[in-house]
Write a protein that holds these residues in place. Structure first.
Motif, PDB file in Angstrom:
ATOM      1  N   ILE A  92       0.858  -1.187   0.000  1.00  0.00           N
ATOM      2  CA  ILE A  92       0.000   0.000   0.000  1.00  0.00           C
ATOM      3  C   ILE A  92       0.892   1.234   0.000  1.00  0.00           C
ATOM      4  CG2 ILE A  92      -1.850   1.261   1.160  1.00  0.00           C
ATOM      5  CD1 ILE A  92      -2.749  -1.320   2.444  1.00  0.00           C
ATOM      6  N   VAL A  94     -10.645   0.320  -0.216  1.00  0.00           N
ATOM      7  CA  VAL A  94      -9.446  -0.517  -0.248  1.00  0.00           C
ATOM      8  C   VAL A  94      -9.439  -1.500   0.907  1.00  0.00           C
ATOM      9  CG1 VAL A  94      -6.929  -0.508  -0.003  1.00  0.00           C
ATOM     10  CG2 VAL A  94      -8.053   1.142  -1.529  1.00  0.00           C
ATOM     11  N   CYS A  99      -3.604  -4.522  -9.392  1.00  0.00           N
ATOM     12  CA  CYS A  99      -3.440  -3.115  -9.026  1.00  0.00           C
ATOM     13  C   CYS A  99      -4.780  -2.456  -8.692  1.00  0.00           C
ATOM     14  CB  CYS A  99      -2.790  -2.348 -10.172  1.00  0.00           C
ATOM     15  SG  CYS A  99      -1.178  -2.987 -10.660  1.00  0.00           S
ATOM     16  N   ASN A 100      -4.810  -1.827  -7.526  1.00  0.00           N
ATOM     17  CA  ASN A 100      -5.907  -0.951  -7.115  1.00  0.00           C
ATOM     18  C   ASN A 100      -7.279  -1.623  -7.204  1.00  0.00           C
ATOM     19  OD1 ASN A 100      -4.179   1.278  -6.562  1.00  0.00           O
ATOM     20  ND2 ASN A 100      -4.102   1.745  -8.753  1.00  0.00           N
ATOM     21  N   TYR A 156      -1.493  -1.007  -4.235  1.00  0.00           N
ATOM     22  CA  TYR A 156      -2.366   0.170  -4.176  1.00  0.00           C
ATOM     23  C   TYR A 156      -1.504   1.417  -4.240  1.00  0.00           C
ATOM     24  CZ  TYR A 156      -6.180  -2.936  -2.964  1.00  0.00           C
ATOM     25  OH  TYR A 156      -7.124  -3.930  -2.996  1.00  0.00           O
ATOM     26  N   SER A 157      -1.675   2.180  -5.323  1.00  0.00           N
ATOM     27  CA  SER A 157      -0.926   3.417  -5.484  1.00  0.00           C
ATOM     28  C   SER A 157      -1.645   4.323  -6.479  1.00  0.00           C
ATOM     29  CB  SER A 157       0.494   3.132  -5.967  1.00  0.00           C
ATOM     30  OG  SER A 157       1.214   4.336  -6.152  1.00  0.00           O
ATOM     31  N   THR A 158      -1.589   5.612  -6.215  1.00  0.00           N
ATOM     32  CA  THR A 158      -2.119   6.606  -7.155  1.00  0.00           C
ATOM     33  C   THR A 158      -0.987   7.189  -8.013  1.00  0.00           C
ATOM     34  OG1 THR A 158      -1.886   8.355  -5.493  1.00  0.00           O
ATOM     35  CG2 THR A 158      -4.012   7.208  -5.602  1.00  0.00           C
ATOM     36  N   VAL A 166      -3.792   5.743  -1.732  1.00  0.00           N
ATOM     37  CA  VAL A 166      -5.104   5.272  -2.171  1.00  0.00           C
ATOM     38  C   VAL A 166      -6.046   6.444  -2.412  1.00  0.00           C
ATOM     39  CG1 VAL A 166      -4.837   3.123  -0.862  1.00  0.00           C
ATOM     40  CG2 VAL A 166      -6.059   5.035   0.158  1.00  0.00           C
ATOM     41  N   VAL A 220     -10.769  -2.772  -6.036  1.00  0.00           N
ATOM     42  CA  VAL A 220     -11.835  -2.474  -5.087  1.00  0.00           C
ATOM     43  C   VAL A 220     -13.105  -3.116  -5.632  1.00  0.00           C
ATOM     44  CG1 VAL A 220     -10.826  -0.316  -4.224  1.00  0.00           C
ATOM     45  CG2 VAL A 220     -12.377  -0.267  -6.190  1.00  0.00           C
ATOM     46  N   ASN A 265     -11.902  -4.318   0.424  1.00  0.00           N
ATOM     47  CA  ASN A 265     -11.445  -5.303  -0.541  1.00  0.00           C
ATOM     48  C   ASN A 265     -10.392  -6.219   0.062  1.00  0.00           C
ATOM     49  OD1 ASN A 265      -9.551  -6.156  -2.961  1.00  0.00           O
ATOM     50  ND2 ASN A 265     -11.536  -5.649  -3.854  1.00  0.00           N
ATOM     51  N   THR A 290      -4.177   9.829   0.955  1.00  0.00           N
ATOM     52  CA  THR A 290      -5.480   9.440   0.419  1.00  0.00           C
ATOM     53  C   THR A 290      -6.148  10.685  -0.156  1.00  0.00           C
ATOM     54  OG1 THR A 290      -6.912   9.880   2.329  1.00  0.00           O
ATOM     55  CG2 THR A 290      -5.610   7.845   2.383  1.00  0.00           C
TER      56      THR A 290
END
Length: 560
Positions: free
Chosen positions: A317, A326, A503-504, A480-482, A320, A506, A329, A357
């Motif tokens: 992580i 997240v 990846c990511n 999980y990364s933006t 997010v 949800v 999930n 976040t």
């Protein structure tokens, strides 16, 4: 008659071939346990069929002995008591070898047709299989129906499709003509024969007896090999039902049912090592723990070996959008079947300085608490908790959960089951630790145990997760990364370690899931296993192509 099976199911195999090429969604067998699909009385009939086995002898069309065995105990506390033939290995193999010639000399379409008919009949008995899987593995009913039935059948079909394609890559015959002089030619008629390796051994596991067994079973069968199915002693019934159906289809098609046989055993008198080390075992498929899997790889002689073993799966992580989505999930991934999936995450890496976040900065403790709260919410409803968690297949897994120490932020205590008061259950134990505590996180802790690990940075999280995968194996990874940069770095590092990355995620899709015809399950590129379910490499080692050349006389030249 057997060619008729191929014609009956040709649309299915054609669609499967398209699916493995496109890697798009395809499911040949409906995953919804609906009476509208399977028949209004299908569930009731399936339960009745399952209960008819309890305490009785399971008869098969194979040479066995007068003795019987069977010690299966349902993780839900229900008595099973099924007895299976205690086969004598040498006489059984005599019958297997005598059955092989007709099967290996059958046409490709005949073998594929028989396999497709077996899957068709298995699908019709999916409710029966669901109860058998549920009460041997501890899966909840819905999961047992899907993973033990349609999803396993799809995995079997996927292997058939790859094997069928591989066998068709070389034509059965060809005319070859070469000019060797001004007016001279050499012409050969060539035939190319698929020659199977011989007898394949498929070693089942205790948690997913059909899902993990069907690829090897059907890949062997359609390539002309006989198959010995060796179930885990705690989960024999689902594979006994499978072998029974195989034998019926083979017998109806004019073949000796010994082409597919069952060798059951008990923990006190195991037979796996005896089978693995036999010279006439040419192929071994193994699913299970790494320790015995390594032994299988080392002691299989000249056999071709395909393994899916254990590994240490991680979630990294970094940042997010919405931690609630997240954490929900992740929590479901942890809870599903009490963490007894080979794809379940174990180590959840979070930077000790926290994460960003869309709602601002979140500290490490806040992020950890969000995951704990999400697990608590899933398990707050008794009926939901019972269905999602299921039961613990093995007493040793339950004991492992009880014995693991550390800074426990969520206890893994037993949870009451409304329908089965005697069920062996454990909740999800979550332990907080530091990245420097490698002794805790570099071992696989199979079952409902997760570590939330404080790292120095996301880079360190990625480095440790990929290093563990290279050293000990991993089958799945969550990210999980933006940040696009972080995602590229993580994907590059984890895929080089042979780990598929999700990846990511949800909503209603989880890193635990692996979809037939699209997802490659296990990469074969790290110690978690040397094979992939399924790809071309999974099938081509099960047969050879051997040619025969016949000289064609050239026509005599006419005199001028």
């Amino acid at each position: 008659m057997t060619l008729g099976f191929f014609e009956q199911h040709q649309q299915v195999i054609d669609q499967a071939l398209e699916a493995i090429h496109a890697r798009s969604f395809y499911a040949a067998y409906p995953e919804v346990p609906s009476g509208k699909i399977y028949g209004e009385t299908a569930k009731k009939d399936g339960q009745k069929a399952f209960e008819s086995y309890l305490g009785n002898l399971f008869a098969l069309h194979q040479r066995g002995s007068k003795k019987t065995l069977g010690q299966e105990v349902s993780p839900y506390g229900k008595s099973i008591g099924v007895q299976y033939p205690d086969v004598e290995i040498d006489p059984l193999f005599e019958k297997i070898h005598s059955a092989c010639p007709a099967w290996r000399n059958a046409s490709i379409e005949t073998r594929v047709g028989c396999a497709l008919e077996i899957l068709h009949r298995l699908n019709k008995r999916s409710f029966e299989m669901a109860f058998a899987v549920m009460h041997t593995t501890g899966q909840g009913f819905m999961m047992a129906f899907q993973a033990g039935g349609p999803h396993a059948q799809d995995r079997g079909l996927e292997a058939i499709a790859y094997a069928y394609k591989a066998m068709l890559d070389c034509p059965a015959e060809a005319r070859w003509r070469k000019q060797v002089g001004r007016d001279d030619f050499v012409t050969l008629d060539k035939t190319f024969k698929i020659v199977p390796r011989g007898v394949g051994l498929v070693i089942g596991c205790s948690t997913f007896p059909t899902w993990n067994t069907y690829p090897g079973l059907f890949a062997n069968l359609v390539t002309g090999n006989a198959v010995v199915v060796k179930p885990h002693p705690g989960a024999i019934l689902p594979l006994a039902i499978t072998v029974e159906i195989c034998q019926k289809v083979l017998k109806e098609s004019g073949f000796d049912p010994h082409i597919v046989t069952l060798v059951a055993d008990t923990p006190e008198s195991p037979k796996t090592e005896v089978l693995v080390t036999r010279d006439d075992i040419a192929i071994v498929d193994y699913t299970g723990g790494s320790e015995f899997g390594n032994w299988v790889e080392d002691h299989s002689g000249n056999a071709v070996v395909y393994t899916e073993k254990s590994g240490i799966n991680s979630i990294v992580i970094d940042s997010v959008e919405d931690m609630k989505q997240v954490s929900g999930n992740i929590a479901f991934s942890l809870c599903l079947y009490s963490g007894q999936m080979c794809t379940t995450p174990q180590n959840i890496f979070i930077p000790k300085e926290g994460i960003s976040t869309s709602n601002g900065h979140m500290s490490f403790d806040e992020a950890s608490s969000a995951i704990v709260k999400a697990v608590d919410w899933i398990l707050s409803d008794q009926a939901r908790a019972n269905e999602v968690l299921g039961a613990i297949q093995s007493e040793s897994t339950a004991q492992r959960v009880d014995q693991i120490k550390g800074e426990i932020i969520r206890p893994g205590i037993s949870i009451e089951h409304l329908q089965f008061p005697e069920a062996r259950t454990r909740s999800i134990k979550i332990i907080k630790t530091d990245a420097s505590n490698l002794a805790a996180i570099e071992k696989e802790c199979f079952g409902p145990v997760a570590f939330i690990v404080a790292s120095e940075s996301t880079d360190q999280s990625i480095d440790i997760a990929s290093t563990l995968a290279k050293q000990y194996g991993a089958i799945s990874c969550g990210l999980y990364s933006t940040s696009e940069e972080v995602m590229h770095h993580a994907i590059d590092s984890m895929t080089l370690a042979g780990v598929p990355v999700s990846c990511n995620l949800v909503g209603n899709i989880w890193m635990n899931q692996s979809a037939a015809f699209s997802d490659f399950h296990v990469s074969g590129a790290n110690p978690a296993g040397n094979a992939t379910l399924s790809d071309a490499a999974f099938v081509v080692g099960r047969f050879n192509v051997v040619q025969c050349r016949n000289l064609v006389p050239e026509p005599e030249k006419m005199e001028a």
